[in-house]
Design an enzyme around this catalytic site. Structure first.
Site, PDB file in Angstrom:
ATOM      1  N   LYS A  24       0.848  -1.194   0.000  1.00  9.34           N
ATOM      2  CA  LYS A  24       0.000   0.000   0.000  1.00  9.34           C
ATOM      3  C   LYS A  24       0.883   1.243   0.000  1.00  9.34           C
ATOM      4  O   LYS A  24       1.948   1.257   0.641  1.00  9.34           O
ATOM      5  CB  LYS A  24      -0.894  -0.019   1.246  1.00  9.34           C
ATOM      6  N   SER A  68      -9.761   1.767   2.769  1.00  8.50           N
ATOM      7  CA  SER A  68      -8.881   2.549   1.928  1.00  8.50           C
ATOM      8  C   SER A  68      -7.823   1.735   1.191  1.00  8.50           C
ATOM      9  O   SER A  68      -7.223   2.238   0.234  1.00  8.50           O
ATOM     10  CB  SER A  68      -8.190   3.623   2.771  1.00  8.50           C
ATOM     11  N   SER A 113      -9.913  -0.581   6.936  1.00  4.52           N
ATOM     12  CA  SER A 113      -9.320  -0.411   5.606  1.00  4.52           C
ATOM     13  C   SER A 113      -8.616  -1.621   5.020  1.00  4.52           C
ATOM     14  O   SER A 113      -8.247  -1.601   3.850  1.00  4.52           O
ATOM     15  CB  SER A 113      -8.345   0.755   5.610  1.00  4.52           C
TER      16      SER A 113
HETATM   17  N1  GLN Z   1     -13.254   4.173   6.426  1.00  6.14           N
HETATM   18  C1  GLN Z   1     -12.602   4.608   7.621  1.00  6.14           C
HETATM   19  C2  GLN Z   1     -12.185   6.053   7.480  1.00  6.14           C
HETATM   20  O1  GLN Z   1     -12.476   6.609   6.488  1.00  6.14           O
HETATM   21  C3  GLN Z   1     -11.411   3.720   7.926  1.00  6.14           C
HETATM   22  C4  GLN Z   1     -10.238   3.996   7.097  1.00  6.14           C
HETATM   23  C5  GLN Z   1      -9.049   3.161   7.458  1.00  6.14           C
HETATM   24  O2  GLN Z   1      -9.173   2.112   8.096  1.00  6.14           O
HETATM   25  N2  GLN Z   1      -7.871   3.669   7.110  1.00  6.14           N
HETATM   26  O3  GLN Z   1     -11.582   6.619   8.347  1.00  6.14           O
END
Ligand code: GLN
Length: 467
Positions: free
Chosen positions: A67, A142, A166
């Site tokens: 990532k 994400s 994410s």
């Molecule tokens: N969807 C969540 C957010 O927008 C989690 C994102 C993540 O785990 N990085 O914060």
């Protein structure tokens, strides 16, 4: 193309690390133009590493996609942001050092929501990533690039990061395995910080065994991350096939209420029945503070983000605005130009809840509710070995679906956020397909949650569910 299979072939001399990389490069040129999972890749340096790969190591010769918020020496680390579009990492994150020590080859930089803020990868400022099961749909986020590539077979496995879901949510939407380890199990050194008390790095893979192999390589203490625990790392593979007979699995009634897509519910319930048929005892439990998880997370995570992202000031890292009037103007313009709308929204939210007069009402209150959420799990794990639930209320939605409704998007994180707030490990494994919103055969994920540092048992249950 699982790690397990490729390792067998490598050891039997049926393939080579260079051949595996060459095959991946071919798959990427064939399909990634459409999927858009890769922001870039380092075929040349990876081939040089492949030439010296030590096949006697557990991940010897296996390329792992990374990532784009995890630093790899000499490679871009954009975090999906214009701010860091031209940034090159000056060092390896601890997980990268550990992957290399296990013989793996970091290969490819995977798209993500900007600074990992989002659940769709649509918040990437750099490119769109599509779900390989239906290109009109999001891959989740994400870590959407990591999940989409593993599903598209353009990557064997990948690392992602999970602050509120994410890793698990894109794994669910793309039909792959995604594991968020316990807080403190894996070093965060070299992961670009979003919310430091919630962030964890973990694997996305094609099988539970592959996820276990990667966790084995990256887990363990790190003097460079004071929140990383020195606790001994158990053997995650030896008990993998021990099954679920006699284990107690909890079904939280709060996770099966209204708002779940019927196809998700049906598949998750079918998976629970199959685990019962394998000898698990299914127990209804309660996690009474579940309804506060979204509000709690969306105070704490933006608060920490607003603090963490203050380092992007146009001086030390990334984008610097041209012709500023003075130093303050340089900060303002660089941040105005460099950050996308969701990142700005989080910084503003976080600054607000931390500001004097509001701190007690929001931030410190959220910390108290966080403790209640953690206690819900501690109480539940007095009764059961693990907890089963959906990962997301619905399968992957269409691209562009919620772009003007952030609150609706935040609510869809309901099942994944609590694990981060409580610091416990969670995994998403594929549990069937369903039709949704005009889409056919979209993957559904089963989430399994276990007590803090309970990854061995978590993987054992996941393996049974996968079977
Ligand atoms: N969807 C969540 C957010 O927008 C989690 C994102 C993540 O785990 N990085 O914060």
């Amino acid at each position: 193309m699982t790690i397990t299979t490729l390792r067998r072939q490598l050891l039997a001399g049926e393939t080579t690390p260079a051949a595996i990389l060459g095959k991946l490069a071919g798959e990427i040129s064939a399909r990634d133009g459409q999927t858009g999972a890769y922001l870039s890749h380092n075929l040349e340096s990876a081939l040089a590493e492949a030439a010296n790969a030590d096949l006697s190591l557990p991940l010897g010769g296996i390329p792992i996609a990374i990532k784009d918020n995890i630093n790899v020496l000499g490679q871009p680390c954009t975090c999906g942001s214009k701010f860091l579009e031209n940034f090159i990492s000056p060092y390896d994150a601890t997980v990268i050092r550990k992957l290399r020590a296990a013989g793996a080859i970091p290969f490819g930089r995977m798209n993500q929501d900007e600074f990992a803020m989002g659940s769709s990868t649509e918040n990437s400022a750099l490119q769109t990533t599509r779900n390989p099961h239906d290109p009109a749909r999001i891959p989740g986020g994400s870590s959407g690039g990591s999940a989409a590539a593993v599903a598209d077979l353009t990557a064997i496995a990948a690392l992602g990061s999970d602050t509120g879901g994410s890793i698990r949510q894109p794994a669910s939407h793309c039909g792959v395995v995604g594991l968020k380890p316990s807080y403190g199990r894996v070093s965060r050194y070299g992961l670009v910080a979003f919310a430091s008390s919630l962030d964890q790095i973990g694997p996305l893979a094609q099988s539970v065994e592959d996820a276990a192999l990667i966790l084995q390589a990256i887990a363990g203490g790190d003097p460079l991350d004071s929140t990383c625990l020195d606790a001994p790392v158990p053997d995650y593979l030896s008990g993998l096939n021990d099954g679920v007979k006699g284990l107690k699995l909890g079904i939280p009634k709060e996770y099966f209420g209204e708002g779940i897509d019927p196809g998700v519910r049906k598949n998750v319930e079918a998976a629970i029945q199959k685990l019962a048929a394998q000898g698990a005892e299914i127990v209804e439990i309660s996690l009474p503070h579940t309804e506060h998880a979204v509000a709690t997370y969306y105070v704490i995570a933006p608060a920490e983000a607003s603090s963490n992202l203050s380092r992007f000031d146009g001086i030390r890292y990334g984008h610097r605005a041209a012709n500023p009037a003075d130093i303050l103007d340089l900060y303002k313009k660089s941040r105005e130009e460099g950050f996308g709308p969701e990142v700005k929204r989080r910084i503003i939210l976080g600054t607000y809840v931390l500001s004097s007069g509001y701190y007690d009402a929001y931030y410190s209150r959220a910390q108290k509710v966080r403790t209640l959420i953690r206690r819900d799990f501690e109480n539940a794990f007095q009764q059961v070995d693990a907890i089963l639930s959906p990962v997301a209320p619905s399968p992957a939605r269409k691209i562009g679906g919620f772009s003007d409704d952030p609150l609706h998007e935040y609510l869809s994180d309901i099942f994944t956020l609590a694990a981060n707030l409580a610091g416990i490990p969670g995994i998403s494994i594929p549990c069937g397909r369903t039709d949704f919103d005009g889409g056919k055969n979209l993957p559904v994920g089963l989430q399994i949650l276990a007590p803090h540092l309970g990854e061995a048992k978590l993987l054992q249950i996941a393996k049974a569910a996968e079977a």
